[in-house]
Write a protein that holds these residues in place. Structure first.
Motif, PDB file in Angstrom:
ATOM      1  N   UNK A 153      34.950 129.146  46.058  1.00 27.21           N
ATOM      2  CA  UNK A 153      35.653 130.416  45.873  1.00 27.21           C
ATOM      3  C   UNK A 153      35.335 130.978  44.493  1.00 27.21           C
ATOM      4  N   UNK A 154      35.166 132.306  44.428  1.00 29.32           N
ATOM      5  CA  UNK A 154      34.936 132.965  43.145  1.00 29.32           C
ATOM      6  C   UNK A 154      36.238 133.472  42.527  1.00 29.32           C
ATOM      7  N   UNK A 155      37.291 133.522  43.320  1.00 27.06           N
ATOM      8  CA  UNK A 155      38.575 134.081  42.861  1.00 27.06           C
ATOM      9  C   UNK A 155      39.711 133.142  43.264  1.00 27.06           C
ATOM     10  N   UNK A 156      40.842 133.297  42.610  1.00 26.74           N
ATOM     11  CA  UNK A 156      42.009 132.477  42.974  1.00 26.74           C
ATOM     12  C   UNK A 156      42.689 133.002  44.233  1.00 26.74           C
ATOM     13  N   UNK A 157      42.611 134.311  44.440  1.00 24.42           N
ATOM     14  CA  UNK A 157      43.226 134.927  45.620  1.00 24.42           C
ATOM     15  C   UNK A 157      42.129 135.570  46.459  1.00 24.42           C
ATOM     16  N   UNK A 158      42.287 135.564  47.782  1.00 20.42           N
ATOM     17  CA  UNK A 158      41.321 136.246  48.657  1.00 20.42           C
ATOM     18  C   UNK A 158      41.996 136.670  49.957  1.00 20.42           C
ATOM     19  N   UNK A 159      41.365 137.605  50.679  1.00 20.52           N
ATOM     20  CA  UNK A 159      41.947 138.074  51.938  1.00 20.52           C
ATOM     21  C   UNK A 159      42.150 136.929  52.944  1.00 20.52           C
ATOM     22  N   UNK A 160      43.184 137.052  53.735  1.00 19.76           N
ATOM     23  CA  UNK A 160      43.572 135.993  54.682  1.00 19.76           C
ATOM     24  C   UNK A 160      42.449 135.648  55.646  1.00 19.76           C
ATOM     25  N   UNK A 161      41.734 136.673  56.140  1.00 21.82           N
ATOM     26  CA  UNK A 161      40.708 136.419  57.165  1.00 21.82           C
ATOM     27  C   UNK A 161      39.664 135.425  56.672  1.00 21.82           C
ATOM     28  N   UNK A 162      39.149 135.644  55.466  1.00 18.35           N
ATOM     29  CA  UNK A 162      38.092 134.772  54.965  1.00 18.35           C
ATOM     30  C   UNK A 162      38.678 133.445  54.470  1.00 18.35           C
ATOM     31  N   UNK A 163      39.869 133.499  53.934  1.00 21.09           N
ATOM     32  CA  UNK A 163      40.544 132.277  53.479  1.00 21.09           C
ATOM     33  C   UNK A 163      40.743 131.316  54.653  1.00 21.09           C
ATOM     34  N   UNK A 164      41.228 131.851  55.768  1.00 20.50           N
ATOM     35  CA  UNK A 164      41.487 131.015  56.950  1.00 20.50           C
ATOM     36  C   UNK A 164      40.197 130.500  57.574  1.00 20.50           C
ATOM     37  N   UNK A 165      39.180 131.355  57.610  1.00 17.06           N
ATOM     38  CA  UNK A 165      37.897 130.950  58.196  1.00 17.06           C
ATOM     39  C   UNK A 165      37.329 129.745  57.459  1.00 17.06           C
ATOM     40  N   UNK A 166      37.281 129.826  56.123  1.00 20.06           N
ATOM     41  CA  UNK A 166      36.663 128.752  55.346  1.00 20.06           C
ATOM     42  C   UNK A 166      37.540 127.506  55.287  1.00 20.06           C
ATOM     43  N   UNK A 167      38.838 127.698  55.199  1.00 23.07           N
ATOM     44  CA  UNK A 167      39.702 126.515  55.150  1.00 23.07           C
ATOM     45  C   UNK A 167      39.670 125.735  56.457  1.00 23.07           C
ATOM     46  N   UNK A 168      39.375 126.430  57.553  1.00 21.19           N
ATOM     47  CA  UNK A 168      39.186 125.733  58.830  1.00 21.19           C
ATOM     48  C   UNK A 168      37.815 125.056  58.865  1.00 21.19           C
ATOM     49  N   UNK A 170      35.764 124.284  56.282  1.00 20.56           N
ATOM     50  CA  UNK A 170      35.530 123.314  55.206  1.00 20.56           C
ATOM     51  C   UNK A 170      36.739 123.296  54.271  1.00 20.56           C
ATOM     52  N   UNK A 171      37.753 122.488  54.612  1.00 24.03           N
ATOM     53  CA  UNK A 171      38.993 122.476  53.825  1.00 24.03           C
ATOM     54  C   UNK A 171      38.793 122.134  52.339  1.00 24.03           C
ATOM     55  N   UNK A 172      37.651 121.525  51.993  1.00 21.67           N
ATOM     56  CA  UNK A 172      37.406 121.145  50.587  1.00 21.67           C
ATOM     57  C   UNK A 172      36.878 122.286  49.736  1.00 21.67           C
ATOM     58  N   UNK A 173      36.666 123.462  50.327  1.00 21.95           N
ATOM     59  CA  UNK A 173      36.222 124.601  49.520  1.00 21.95           C
ATOM     60  C   UNK A 173      37.245 124.825  48.409  1.00 21.95           C
ATOM     61  N   UNK A 174      36.754 125.102  47.201  1.00 20.06           N
ATOM     62  CA  UNK A 174      37.668 125.239  46.060  1.00 20.06           C
ATOM     63  C   UNK A 174      37.031 126.180  45.041  1.00 20.06           C
ATOM     64  N   UNK A 175      37.760 126.440  43.957  1.00 17.95           N
ATOM     65  CA  UNK A 175      37.227 127.325  42.917  1.00 17.95           C
ATOM     66  C   UNK A 175      36.233 126.563  42.043  1.00 17.95           C
ATOM     67  N   UNK A 176      35.404 127.306  41.326  1.00 23.18           N
ATOM     68  CA  UNK A 176      34.361 126.700  40.486  1.00 23.18           C
ATOM     69  C   UNK A 176      34.957 125.780  39.409  1.00 23.18           C
ATOM     70  N   UNK A 177      35.999 126.203  38.664  1.00 21.74           N
ATOM     71  CA  UNK A 177      36.555 125.293  37.648  1.00 21.74           C
ATOM     72  C   UNK A 177      37.073 123.973  38.248  1.00 21.74           C
ATOM     73  N   UNK A 178      37.651 124.041  39.438  1.00 22.18           N
ATOM     74  CA  UNK A 178      38.146 122.807  40.074  1.00 22.18           C
ATOM     75  C   UNK A 178      37.006 121.879  40.476  1.00 22.18           C
ATOM     76  N   UNK A 179      35.891 122.456  40.940  1.00 21.25           N
ATOM     77  CA  UNK A 179      34.722 121.638  41.308  1.00 21.25           C
ATOM     78  C   UNK A 179      34.112 120.982  40.059  1.00 21.25           C
ATOM     79  N   UNK A 180      34.035 121.756  38.974  1.00 22.04           N
ATOM     80  CA  UNK A 180      33.487 121.211  37.721  1.00 22.04           C
ATOM     81  C   UNK A 180      34.369 120.066  37.218  1.00 22.04           C
ATOM     82  N   UNK A 181      35.691 120.244  37.346  1.00 21.14           N
ATOM     83  CA  UNK A 181      36.624 119.188  36.926  1.00 21.14           C
ATOM     84  C   UNK A 181      36.426 117.918  37.765  1.00 21.14           C
TER      85      UNK A 181
END
Length: 257
Positions: A153-168, A170-181
């Motif tokens: 994810x490039x942002x902390x918030x995103x539209x529901x449609x794309x949020x739901x699609x990706x979380x279904x 690939x539930x491990x999708x996350x923001x860049x700072x969290x991946x770096x951590x």
């Protein structure tokens, strides 16, 4: 759930394999981006041992081979991909130091501290980012590098449609700072992180699929599973065009401490 929103994981693996073996890339990327990622990695010599994990037919591996001089072992679970991979390596004259083998990403047969570089473009999601970077850490020599691309994810918030699609999908999708951590916690110094440009998706991944889709649909006319799979691929492309400001692939490059 309608067929458009199905995750790719719900489709027949043989169909997926057949479809993607007809395109050069099995995920977003480009030769330029592979070379850019490689520019952050130093100390590679003709003695270096490199692994490309989840290599597909080897689009990115052949670029690696052109810009490094070490031995490359590439692994993918699909025999058809590896067959094509080894044909490509032979045609390019790399078969003396570049070899594709059939194998699973989560049971790799490398020795501890055997590798100087682990590469994985568009594939680590198969084992999960966190599990992959942790499991592969022990295979790298001290000072060795890990370079992977991962949906982020490039942002902390995103539209529901794309949020739901990706979380279904690939539930491990996350923001860049969290991946770096996660990378830092797994024992890597985060060397570089950069977003793959849009043309890695459009020009290098989606556009070449247009003709492949027509051939595939013609071959599997009347096969509902095949038709649903293409519907799914086209839906994913539409979502990307609509929501590309919110997500994409990111290269994460780390050095083992």
């Amino acid at each position: 759930m309608n067929n458009e929103n199905k995750s790719i994981h719900e489709f027949d693996f043989n169909l997926i394999c057949e479809y993607f073996s007809n395109v050069e890339r099995q995920g977003p990327g480009s030769p330029e981006i592979t070379i850019k990622a490689l520019s952050f990695i130093d100390n590679l010599t003709s003695e270096s041992r490199i692994a490309d994990i989840g290599c597909g037919t080897g689009g990115q591996t052949m670029v690696l081979a052109q810009h490094t001089s070490g031995e490359i072992t590439a692994i993918d679970i699909f025999p058809k991909f590896i067959e094509q991979f080894n044909i490509n390596a032979t045609q390019l004259g790399f078969n003396n130091r570049v070899k594709g083998i059939v194998g699973s990403m989560d049971t790799l047969h490398f020795k501890d501290e055997e590798l100087d570089l682990i590469w994985s473009e568009g594939a680590i999601y198969n084992v999960g980012f966190e599990q992959g970077i942790n499991q592969w850490h022990k295979l790298l020599k001290k000072g060795g590098y890990l370079a992977v691309t991962e949906a982020s994810w490039f942002t902390d918030e995103r539209p529901t449609e794309i949020n739901d699609f990706w979380n279904d999908a690939y539930p491990e999708i996350d923001t860049i700072p969290n991946k770096v951590a996660q990378m830092q916690k797994a024992g890597y110094i985060p060397v570089a992180t950069f977003i793959l440009p849009e043309n890695c998706w459009t020009e290098h991944f989606y556009m070449p699929q247009a003709s492949a889709q027509e051939i595939f649909l013609k071959k599997h006319a009347g096969n509902k599973t095949a038709e649903d799979f293409i519907t799914n691929q086209r839906h994913e492309m539409k979502l990307y065009n609509k929501y590309k400001a919110y997500y994409g692939y990111v290269f994460y490059i780390g050095k083992k401490i």
